[in-house]
Scaffold this motif. Structure first.
Motif, PDB file in Angstrom:
ATOM      1  N   GLY A  97       0.342  -6.238 -24.278  1.00 12.45           N
ATOM      2  CA  GLY A  97       0.682  -7.601 -23.923  1.00 12.45           C
ATOM      3  C   GLY A  97       2.059  -7.714 -23.316  1.00 12.45           C
ATOM      4  O   GLY A  97       2.791  -8.666 -23.552  1.00 12.45           O
ATOM      5  N   ALA A  98       2.449  -6.722 -22.522  1.00 10.54           N
ATOM      6  CA  ALA A  98       3.805  -6.658 -21.982  1.00 10.54           C
ATOM      7  C   ALA A  98       4.139  -7.890 -21.161  1.00 10.54           C
ATOM      8  O   ALA A  98       3.300  -8.413 -20.423  1.00 10.54           O
ATOM      9  CB  ALA A  98       3.965  -5.408 -21.129  1.00 10.54           C
ATOM     10  N   GLN A  99       5.357  -8.352 -21.285  1.00  3.59           N
ATOM     11  CA  GLN A  99       5.837  -9.482 -20.507  1.00  3.59           C
ATOM     12  C   GLN A  99       6.542  -8.984 -19.257  1.00  3.59           C
ATOM     13  O   GLN A  99       7.160  -7.920 -19.262  1.00  3.59           O
ATOM     14  CB  GLN A  99       6.820 -10.318 -21.347  1.00  3.59           C
ATOM     15  N   GLY A 100       6.453  -9.766 -18.187  1.00  4.72           N
ATOM     16  CA  GLY A 100       7.140  -9.402 -16.962  1.00  4.72           C
ATOM     17  C   GLY A 100       8.640  -9.259 -17.185  1.00  4.72           C
ATOM     18  O   GLY A 100       9.251 -10.078 -17.880  1.00  4.72           O
ATOM     19  N   GLY A 101       9.218  -8.221 -16.620  1.00  2.00           N
ATOM     20  CA  GLY A 101      10.655  -7.993 -16.748  1.00  2.00           C
ATOM     21  C   GLY A 101      11.034  -7.130 -17.930  1.00  2.00           C
ATOM     22  O   GLY A 101      12.208  -6.780 -18.090  1.00  2.00           O
ATOM     23  N   SER A 102      10.060  -6.728 -18.766  1.00  2.00           N
ATOM     24  CA  SER A 102      10.352  -5.913 -19.945  1.00  2.00           C
ATOM     25  C   SER A 102      10.011  -4.451 -19.644  1.00  2.00           C
ATOM     26  O   SER A 102       8.875  -4.009 -19.817  1.00  2.00           O
ATOM     27  CB  SER A 102       9.539  -6.417 -21.142  1.00  2.00           C
ATOM     28  N   PHE A 103      10.985  -3.699 -19.170  1.00  2.00           N
ATOM     29  CA  PHE A 103      10.804  -2.287 -18.851  1.00  2.00           C
ATOM     30  C   PHE A 103      12.186  -1.663 -18.683  1.00  2.00           C
ATOM     31  O   PHE A 103      13.198  -2.366 -18.666  1.00  2.00           O
ATOM     32  CB  PHE A 103       9.965  -2.114 -17.577  1.00  2.00           C
ATOM     33  N   ASP A 104      12.232  -0.334 -18.523  1.00  2.01           N
ATOM     34  CA  ASP A 104      13.518   0.370 -18.477  1.00  2.01           C
ATOM     35  C   ASP A 104      13.982   0.743 -17.075  1.00  2.01           C
ATOM     36  O   ASP A 104      15.174   0.698 -16.795  1.00  2.01           O
ATOM     37  CB  ASP A 104      13.447   1.638 -19.339  1.00  2.01           C
ATOM     38  N   TYR A 105      13.071   1.155 -16.223  1.00  2.91           N
ATOM     39  CA  TYR A 105      13.481   1.570 -14.886  1.00  2.91           C
ATOM     40  C   TYR A 105      12.301   1.502 -13.932  1.00  2.91           C
ATOM     41  O   TYR A 105      11.183   1.137 -14.332  1.00  2.91           O
ATOM     42  CB  TYR A 105      14.109   2.961 -14.913  1.00  2.91           C
ATOM     43  N   TYR A 106      12.545   1.844 -12.672  1.00  3.53           N
ATOM     44  CA  TYR A 106      11.487   1.836 -11.661  1.00  3.53           C
ATOM     45  C   TYR A 106      11.125   3.255 -11.233  1.00  3.53           C
ATOM     46  O   TYR A 106      11.977   4.146 -11.198  1.00  3.53           O
ATOM     47  CB  TYR A 106      11.948   1.098 -10.402  1.00  3.53           C
ATOM     48  N   VAL A 107       9.868   3.424 -10.851  1.00  2.00           N
ATOM     49  CA  VAL A 107       9.414   4.616 -10.147  1.00  2.00           C
ATOM     50  C   VAL A 107       8.956   4.178  -8.756  1.00  2.00           C
ATOM     51  O   VAL A 107       8.072   3.326  -8.632  1.00  2.00           O
ATOM     52  CB  VAL A 107       8.255   5.320 -10.879  1.00  2.00           C
ATOM     53  N   LEU A 108       9.577   4.732  -7.736  1.00  2.00           N
ATOM     54  CA  LEU A 108       9.138   4.503  -6.370  1.00  2.00           C
ATOM     55  C   LEU A 108       8.217   5.664  -5.997  1.00  2.00           C
ATOM     56  O   LEU A 108       8.667   6.811  -5.889  1.00  2.00           O
ATOM     57  CB  LEU A 108      10.322   4.447  -5.412  1.00  2.00           C
ATOM     58  N   ALA A 109       6.936   5.372  -5.819  1.00  2.00           N
ATOM     59  CA  ALA A 109       5.941   6.394  -5.500  1.00  2.00           C
ATOM     60  C   ALA A 109       5.663   6.374  -4.002  1.00  2.00           C
ATOM     61  O   ALA A 109       5.246   5.355  -3.454  1.00  2.00           O
ATOM     62  CB  ALA A 109       4.657   6.146  -6.281  1.00  2.00           C
ATOM     63  N   LEU A 110       5.901   7.512  -3.362  1.00  2.00           N
ATOM     64  CA  LEU A 110       5.680   7.667  -1.929  1.00  2.00           C
ATOM     65  C   LEU A 110       4.587   8.701  -1.729  1.00  2.00           C
ATOM     66  O   LEU A 110       4.728   9.861  -2.135  1.00  2.00           O
ATOM     67  CB  LEU A 110       6.969   8.104  -1.236  1.00  2.00           C
ATOM     68  N   SER A 111       3.497   8.304  -1.111  1.00  2.00           N
ATOM     69  CA  SER A 111       2.336   9.177  -0.950  1.00  2.00           C
ATOM     70  C   SER A 111       2.362   9.908   0.384  1.00  2.00           C
ATOM     71  O   SER A 111       2.776   9.332   1.403  1.00  2.00           O
ATOM     72  CB  SER A 111       1.041   8.357  -1.029  1.00  2.00           C
ATOM     73  N   TRP A 112       1.886  11.162   0.368  1.00  2.00           N
ATOM     74  CA  TRP A 112       1.593  11.854   1.624  1.00  2.00           C
ATOM     75  C   TRP A 112       0.193  11.415   2.021  1.00  2.00           C
ATOM     76  O   TRP A 112      -0.815  11.899   1.491  1.00  2.00           O
ATOM     77  CB  TRP A 112       1.704  13.367   1.469  1.00  2.00           C
ATOM     78  N   THR A 113       0.115  10.457   2.937  1.00  2.00           N
ATOM     79  CA  THR A 113      -1.131   9.767   3.253  1.00  2.00           C
ATOM     80  C   THR A 113      -2.254  10.697   3.691  1.00  2.00           C
ATOM     81  O   THR A 113      -3.417  10.478   3.298  1.00  2.00           O
ATOM     82  CB  THR A 113      -0.865   8.685   4.313  1.00  2.00           C
ATOM     83  N   PRO A 114      -2.010  11.729   4.504  1.00  2.00           N
ATOM     84  CA  PRO A 114      -3.123  12.601   4.909  1.00  2.00           C
ATOM     85  C   PRO A 114      -3.876  13.221   3.732  1.00  2.00           C
ATOM     86  O   PRO A 114      -5.090  13.440   3.823  1.00  2.00           O
ATOM     87  CB  PRO A 114      -2.438  13.657   5.771  1.00  2.00           C
ATOM     88  N   SER A 115      -3.178  13.516   2.641  1.00  2.00           N
ATOM     89  CA  SER A 115      -3.862  14.066   1.471  1.00  2.00           C
ATOM     90  C   SER A 115      -4.776  13.016   0.861  1.00  2.00           C
ATOM     91  O   SER A 115      -5.919  13.311   0.463  1.00  2.00           O
ATOM     92  CB  SER A 115      -2.850  14.547   0.425  1.00  2.00           C
ATOM     93  N   TRP A 116      -4.282  11.783   0.790  1.00  2.00           N
ATOM     94  CA  TRP A 116      -5.106  10.700   0.258  1.00  2.00           C
ATOM     95  C   TRP A 116      -6.307  10.441   1.158  1.00  2.00           C
ATOM     96  O   TRP A 116      -7.413  10.178   0.677  1.00  2.00           O
ATOM     97  CB  TRP A 116      -4.265   9.422   0.122  1.00  2.00           C
ATOM     98  N   CYS A 117      -6.102  10.543   2.467  1.00  2.00           N
ATOM     99  CA  CYS A 117      -7.207  10.341   3.404  1.00  2.00           C
ATOM    100  C   CYS A 117      -8.317  11.351   3.157  1.00  2.00           C
ATOM    101  O   CYS A 117      -9.504  10.989   3.113  1.00  2.00           O
ATOM    102  CB  CYS A 117      -6.705  10.457   4.846  1.00  2.00           C
ATOM    103  N   ALA A 118      -7.941  12.619   3.010  1.00  2.00           N
ATOM    104  CA  ALA A 118      -8.936  13.657   2.790  1.00  2.00           C
ATOM    105  C   ALA A 118      -9.657  13.472   1.463  1.00  2.00           C
ATOM    106  O   ALA A 118     -10.846  13.778   1.337  1.00  2.00           O
ATOM    107  CB  ALA A 118      -8.269  15.032   2.843  1.00  2.00           C
TER     108      ALA A 118
END
Length: 209
Positions: free
Chosen positions: A20-41
Protein backbone atom coordinates in the motif's frame (compact mmCIF):
# COMPACT_ATOMS: atom_id res chain seq x y z
CA UNK A 1 -13.67 7.49 -22.16
CA UNK A 2 -10.03 6.37 -22.19
CA UNK A 3 -9.33 8.48 -19.09
CA UNK A 4 -12.31 6.93 -17.28
CA UNK A 5 -11.15 3.40 -18.08
CA UNK A 6 -7.59 4.27 -17.07
CA UNK A 7 -8.76 5.78 -13.78
CA UNK A 8 -10.79 2.65 -13.01
CA UNK A 9 -7.80 0.43 -13.74
CA UNK A 10 -5.52 2.60 -11.64
CA UNK A 11 -7.95 2.42 -8.72
CA UNK A 12 -7.96 -1.37 -8.95
CA UNK A 13 -4.19 -1.54 -9.12
CA UNK A 14 -3.86 0.70 -6.07
CA UNK A 15 -5.75 -1.92 -4.08
CA UNK A 16 -3.03 -4.46 -4.84
CA UNK A 17 -0.04 -2.13 -4.66
CA UNK A 18 2.76 -3.83 -2.66
CA UNK A 19 2.51 -2.71 0.94
CA UNK A 20 0.00 0.00 0.00
CA UNK A 21 2.91 2.33 -0.68
CA UNK A 22 2.16 6.03 -0.84
CA UNK A 23 3.52 8.26 -3.57
CA UNK A 24 6.79 9.91 -2.59
CA UNK A 25 7.78 7.19 -0.09
CA UNK A 26 11.03 5.71 -1.41
CA UNK A 27 14.81 6.11 -1.07
CA UNK A 28 16.23 6.75 -4.52
CA UNK A 29 15.68 6.47 -8.27
CA UNK A 30 16.80 3.93 -10.84
CA UNK A 31 17.08 5.28 -14.37
CA UNK A 32 16.72 2.26 -16.68
CA UNK A 33 18.06 2.69 -20.21
CA UNK A 34 17.34 -0.16 -22.61
CA UNK A 35 19.34 -1.30 -25.62
CA UNK A 36 16.28 -1.27 -27.87
CA UNK A 37 17.51 -3.73 -30.55
CA UNK A 38 17.71 -6.47 -27.92
CA UNK A 39 14.16 -5.75 -26.83
CA UNK A 40 13.04 -5.75 -30.46
CA UNK A 41 14.48 -9.21 -31.04
CA UNK A 42 12.95 -10.51 -27.82
CA UNK A 43 9.51 -8.85 -27.85
CA UNK A 44 9.18 -5.75 -29.99
CA UNK A 45 9.16 -7.42 -33.39
CA UNK A 46 6.20 -9.57 -32.38
CA UNK A 47 4.35 -6.40 -31.36
CA UNK A 48 5.20 -4.55 -34.59
CA UNK A 49 6.69 -1.80 -32.41
CA UNK A 50 7.56 1.36 -34.42
CA UNK A 51 10.96 1.57 -32.73
CA UNK A 52 11.80 -1.83 -34.23
CA UNK A 53 10.87 -0.96 -37.82
CA UNK A 54 13.60 -1.04 -40.49
CA UNK A 55 15.28 2.35 -40.61
CA UNK A 56 14.11 3.38 -37.13
CA UNK A 57 17.73 3.51 -36.01
CA UNK A 58 16.90 3.36 -32.30
CA UNK A 59 19.72 2.25 -30.00
CA UNK A 60 19.43 3.32 -26.37
CA UNK A 61 16.04 4.48 -25.08
CA UNK A 62 14.54 5.24 -21.68
CA UNK A 63 12.73 2.32 -20.12
CA UNK A 64 11.78 4.29 -17.04
CA UNK A 65 12.68 6.29 -13.95
CA UNK A 66 11.81 4.03 -11.04
CA UNK A 67 11.46 4.86 -7.34
CA UNK A 68 13.57 2.31 -5.43
CA UNK A 69 14.27 1.44 -1.79
CA UNK A 70 17.57 0.70 -0.10
CA UNK A 71 16.38 -2.80 0.82
CA UNK A 72 15.92 -3.71 -2.84
CA UNK A 73 12.13 -3.36 -2.91
CA UNK A 74 10.19 -0.78 -4.90
CA UNK A 75 6.69 0.67 -4.87
CA UNK A 76 4.28 0.26 -7.79
CA UNK A 77 0.87 1.69 -8.76
CA UNK A 78 0.79 4.07 -5.80
CA UNK A 79 -2.23 6.23 -4.96
CA UNK A 80 -1.74 9.80 -6.09
CA UNK A 81 -3.73 13.04 -5.93
CA UNK A 82 -2.44 13.98 -9.39
CA UNK A 83 -4.39 13.59 -12.61
CA UNK A 84 -3.42 11.01 -15.18
CA UNK A 85 -1.63 12.43 -18.24
CA UNK A 86 -3.71 13.06 -21.32
CA UNK A 87 -3.20 11.21 -24.58
CA UNK A 88 -1.47 14.32 -25.96
CA UNK A 89 0.87 14.48 -22.95
CA UNK A 90 1.92 10.85 -23.28
CA UNK A 91 2.29 11.13 -27.07
CA UNK A 92 4.66 14.06 -26.53
CA UNK A 93 6.97 11.71 -24.59
CA UNK A 94 7.41 9.22 -27.45
CA UNK A 95 10.87 10.57 -28.24
CA UNK A 96 11.98 9.81 -24.68
CA UNK A 97 10.21 6.52 -23.96
CA UNK A 98 9.86 5.19 -27.50
CA UNK A 99 6.07 5.51 -27.65
CA UNK A 100 3.18 7.26 -25.98
CA UNK A 101 1.98 3.89 -24.67
CA UNK A 102 5.30 3.28 -22.95
CA UNK A 103 5.18 6.77 -21.41
CA UNK A 104 1.69 6.03 -20.05
CA UNK A 105 2.77 2.68 -18.63
CA UNK A 106 5.79 4.19 -16.86
CA UNK A 107 3.68 6.89 -15.29
CA UNK A 108 0.99 4.44 -14.22
CA UNK A 109 3.36 1.89 -12.69
CA UNK A 110 6.23 4.05 -11.43
CA UNK A 111 5.53 7.76 -11.86
CA UNK A 112 2.62 7.66 -9.44
CA UNK A 113 5.05 6.54 -6.75
CA UNK A 114 7.34 9.53 -7.27
CA UNK A 115 4.85 11.87 -5.61
CA UNK A 116 5.07 14.13 -8.69
CA UNK A 117 2.50 15.12 -11.26
CA UNK A 118 2.78 13.38 -14.64
CA UNK A 119 4.32 16.45 -16.36
CA UNK A 120 6.85 16.83 -13.54
CA UNK A 121 7.67 13.12 -13.61
CA UNK A 122 8.29 13.25 -17.35
CA UNK A 123 10.40 16.39 -16.96
CA UNK A 124 12.46 14.73 -14.20
CA UNK A 125 13.00 11.66 -16.38
CA UNK A 126 14.32 13.88 -19.18
CA UNK A 127 16.61 15.68 -16.72
CA UNK A 128 17.96 12.35 -15.49
CA UNK A 129 18.60 11.11 -19.04
CA UNK A 130 20.06 14.27 -20.59
CA UNK A 131 23.56 14.24 -19.02
CA UNK A 132 24.18 10.52 -19.53
CA UNK A 133 26.71 9.81 -22.29
CA UNK A 134 26.09 6.42 -23.91
CA UNK A 135 28.27 4.52 -26.39
CA UNK A 136 26.52 4.14 -29.77
CA UNK A 137 27.60 0.47 -30.10
CA UNK A 138 27.09 0.48 -33.87
CA UNK A 139 28.75 -2.22 -35.98
CA UNK A 140 29.80 -3.99 -32.80
CA UNK A 141 28.19 -7.45 -32.70
CA UNK A 142 29.86 -8.40 -29.41
CA UNK A 143 31.57 -6.54 -26.59
CA UNK A 144 33.28 -7.58 -23.37
CA UNK A 145 31.09 -6.65 -20.41
CA UNK A 146 34.03 -5.11 -18.55
CA UNK A 147 35.00 -3.09 -21.62
CA UNK A 148 31.48 -1.67 -21.82
CA UNK A 149 31.53 -0.81 -18.11
CA UNK A 150 34.86 1.00 -18.48
CA UNK A 151 33.59 2.86 -21.55
CA UNK A 152 30.53 4.09 -19.66
CA UNK A 153 32.64 5.14 -16.67
CA UNK A 154 35.11 7.01 -18.87
CA UNK A 155 32.31 8.92 -20.59
CA UNK A 156 30.49 9.87 -17.36
CA UNK A 157 32.81 11.44 -14.81
CA UNK A 158 30.20 11.54 -12.02
CA UNK A 159 29.53 7.79 -12.10
CA UNK A 160 31.26 5.34 -9.81
CA UNK A 161 31.74 1.58 -10.13
CA UNK A 162 28.89 0.91 -7.71
CA UNK A 163 26.39 3.44 -9.10
CA UNK A 164 25.23 1.43 -12.12
CA UNK A 165 24.65 -2.11 -13.30
CA UNK A 166 24.50 -3.68 -16.75
CA UNK A 167 21.88 -6.37 -17.26
CA UNK A 168 21.58 -8.98 -19.98
CA UNK A 169 19.09 -11.53 -21.25
CA UNK A 170 19.87 -14.61 -23.29
CA UNK A 171 23.45 -13.41 -23.66
CA UNK A 172 22.46 -10.06 -25.16
CA UNK A 173 22.88 -6.58 -23.68
CA UNK A 174 19.59 -5.61 -22.05
CA UNK A 175 19.81 -2.49 -19.90
CA UNK A 176 22.00 0.05 -18.18
CA UNK A 177 20.51 0.89 -14.78
CA UNK A 178 21.80 4.02 -13.06
CA UNK A 179 21.24 4.61 -9.36
CA UNK A 180 20.48 8.24 -8.53
CA UNK A 181 19.55 10.20 -5.43
CA UNK A 182 16.25 12.01 -5.44
CA UNK A 183 18.08 15.08 -6.74
CA UNK A 184 19.61 12.92 -9.52
CA UNK A 185 23.15 12.62 -8.16
CA UNK A 186 24.77 9.19 -8.77
CA UNK A 187 24.85 6.99 -5.66
CA UNK A 188 25.54 3.33 -4.83
CA UNK A 189 22.94 0.82 -5.95
CA UNK A 190 21.37 -1.37 -3.28
CA UNK A 191 22.73 -4.88 -2.87
CA UNK A 192 19.76 -6.67 -4.43
CA UNK A 193 19.87 -4.47 -7.51
CA UNK A 194 23.65 -4.91 -7.80
CA UNK A 195 23.14 -8.69 -7.70
CA UNK A 196 21.12 -8.46 -10.93
CA UNK A 197 24.19 -7.36 -12.88
CA UNK A 198 25.01 -9.48 -15.92
CA UNK A 199 27.54 -12.22 -15.15
CA UNK A 200 28.49 -12.85 -18.80
CA UNK A 201 32.04 -12.02 -19.84
CA UNK A 202 30.87 -10.91 -23.30
CA UNK A 203 27.56 -9.58 -24.57
CA UNK A 204 25.83 -9.84 -27.91
CA UNK A 205 24.89 -6.39 -29.22
CA UNK A 206 22.10 -6.60 -31.83
CA UNK A 207 22.42 -3.65 -34.24
CA UNK A 208 19.89 -0.80 -34.52
CA UNK A 209 17.36 -1.34 -37.30
Amino acid sequence: MRDLRAAALAALLILVAPGGAQGGSFDYYVLALSWTPSWCAREGDARDAPTCAPGAGVGWSVHGLWPQNDDGTWPEYCPTPHRNPSRAQTAAQAGLFGSGGAAWHQWNKHGRCSGLSAPDYYALTARARDPVALPPLKDLPRIATETLRKTILAANATLAEDSFVLTCRQGALDELRLCLTRDLTPRPCDARLAARACDRHTLRVPPPR
